[in-house]
Design an enzyme around this catalytic site. Structure first.
Site, PDB file in Angstrom:
ATOM      1  N   ASP A  94     -15.570  -3.104  -2.154  1.00 45.95           N
ATOM      2  CA  ASP A  94     -14.738  -3.133  -0.136  1.00 45.95           C
ATOM      3  C   ASP A  94     -16.194  -3.151   0.339  1.00 45.95           C
ATOM      4  O   ASP A  94     -16.989  -2.602  -0.302  1.00 45.95           O
ATOM      5  CB  ASP A  94     -13.722  -2.168  -0.178  1.00 45.95           C
ATOM      6  CG  ASP A  94     -12.470  -1.717  -0.618  1.00 45.95           C
ATOM      7  OD1 ASP A  94     -12.110  -3.199  -1.030  1.00 45.95           O
ATOM      8  OD2 ASP A  94     -12.522  -1.315  -1.444  1.00 45.95           O
ATOM      9  N   ASP A 117       0.803  -1.012   0.053  1.00 47.44           N
ATOM     10  CA  ASP A 117      -0.246  -0.170  -0.292  1.00 47.44           C
ATOM     11  C   ASP A 117       0.859   1.615  -0.161  1.00 47.44           C
ATOM     12  O   ASP A 117       1.841   1.118   0.659  1.00 47.44           O
ATOM     13  CB  ASP A 117      -0.706  -0.037   1.393  1.00 47.44           C
ATOM     14  CG  ASP A 117      -2.400  -1.489   1.842  1.00 47.44           C
ATOM     15  OD1 ASP A 117      -2.355  -1.585   0.287  1.00 47.44           O
ATOM     16  OD2 ASP A 117      -2.778  -0.713   1.958  1.00 47.44           O
TER      17      ASP A 117
END
Length: 245
Positions: free
Chosen positions: A130, A8
Site C-alpha cells: 500500500d 472489507d
C-alpha cells in the site's frame, strides 16, 4: 485480467473505507456471506477479503466470517488480508479453505518473514504493498515508511511470492481513477505479477489498466465502484475475457 470484488470486513459487516480511514466507513451490507454470493452470482472468479479490524489489531478479528465464505464456496479462490502477522494465522486460513494470504505490514517491517512463509506455504503468499507517493504505508495505512514500493518488490522477486496487491492509498475509495503508470512500473520493475487495487471506478479505468496487462498486471480489485454501481462485475469480466481473443 481478473476482476476481483473486494469485501472489507469491519465489526462483522461489509463496509468500504475512504483512504483507509476507519472513521470514514460506509456500511454496504450486514451479511458478508450474502455479499459474497452476490458477487459470485455476478460472475466473480476470485474474491478479495480484508479484515479491517484485524489490520489494526495485528491479528484476525473477523476470521470466522472469512471461514464461512470459504466453506460456502469451496471452489472459489479467496485471498485474505488484514492482521496476518504469524505462521499460525496463515496456516489457520489455509486450512479453512482460503487460497492466498496477503502479508502487508510485516512484509515492510520484517521482509525475511515473507521469505520464510513462501518456503513454508509455497504458492499461497501474496504481498500487499500500500503506497502513498511511491512509499509503502503500514499498520492499516496509519504510518508511511521511507521504503519505496518498487524496491520492496524487487526484494521478494526470487522468493516465490504469488503476486503483489498494489494499492494507491491516495485513490482508494475516492473514485478518482486507477494509477496505471505506478501499477505498470511496479509490475515491470518488480518482476512479480501485480493486482491493481484502489481507484478502479468504471469501464474507462479498466480499459486504461488493460493497456498495461502485458507488463504483468493480472487483475484489478474493485470495491466502492461495484457497490455504488459505477462498474458492473459481469460486464467488466466479460471485457477482460474478450481481450484474450
Amino acid at each position: 485480467m481478473l476482476i476481483i470484488p473486494a469485501i472489507d470486513l469491519k465489526d462483522g459487516k461489509c463496509v468500504r473505507l475512504r483512504q483507509g480511514r476507519m472513521e470514514d466507513s460506509t456500511v454496504f451490507g450486514d451479511d458478508p456471506v450474502d455479499m459474497a454470493t452476490k458477487w459470485v452470482d455476478a460472475g466473480a472468479r476470485r474474491l478479495h477479503l480484508v479484515d479491517l479490524n484485524g489490520a489494526f489489531a495485528g491479528e484476525p478479528v473477523n476470521g470466522e466470517i472469512v471461514k464461512a465464505i470459504a466453506v460456502k464456496y469451496p471452489n472459489l479462490p479467496i485471498q485474505i488480508g488484514g492482521g496476518i502477522r504469524s505462521a499460525e494465522t496463515i496456516e489457520a486460513y489455509l486450512k479453512a479453505g482460503v487460497q492466498w494470504v496477503i502479508i502487508g505490514t510485516k512484509a515492510v517491517k520484517e521482509p525475511e518473514f515473507v521469505t520464510e512463509m513462501c518456503k513454508e506455504f509455497p504458492g499461497h503468499i501474496i504481498v500487499g504493498l500500500d503506497a502513498k507517493d511511491g512509499r509503502v504505508a503500514t499498520d492499516g495505512w496509519a504510518e508511511v515508511s521511507e521504503v519505496m514500493a518498487v524496491d520492496l518488490a524487487k526484494r521478494f522477486a526470487n522468493d516465490g511470492v504469488s503476486s503483489i496487491v498494489y494499492t494507491d492509498i491516495a485513490r482508494d475509495g475516492m473514485m478518482q481513477g486507477v494509477n496505471v503508470e505506478a501499477t505498470a512500473k511496479l509490475a515491470e520493475e518488480g518482476g512479480i505479477p501485480v493486482i491493481a487495487s484502489g481507484g478502479v471506478t468504471n469501464m474507462d479505468d479498466l480499459k486504461r489498466l488493460a493497456t498495461v496487462a502485458d507488463t504483468g498486471v493480472i487483475g484489478a480489485i474493485t470495491g466502492r465502484a461495484i457497490y455504488e454501481g459505477t462498474l458492473d462485475v459481469a460486464e467488466a469480466q466479460a471485457y477482460c475475457d474478450s481481450l484474450k481473443n
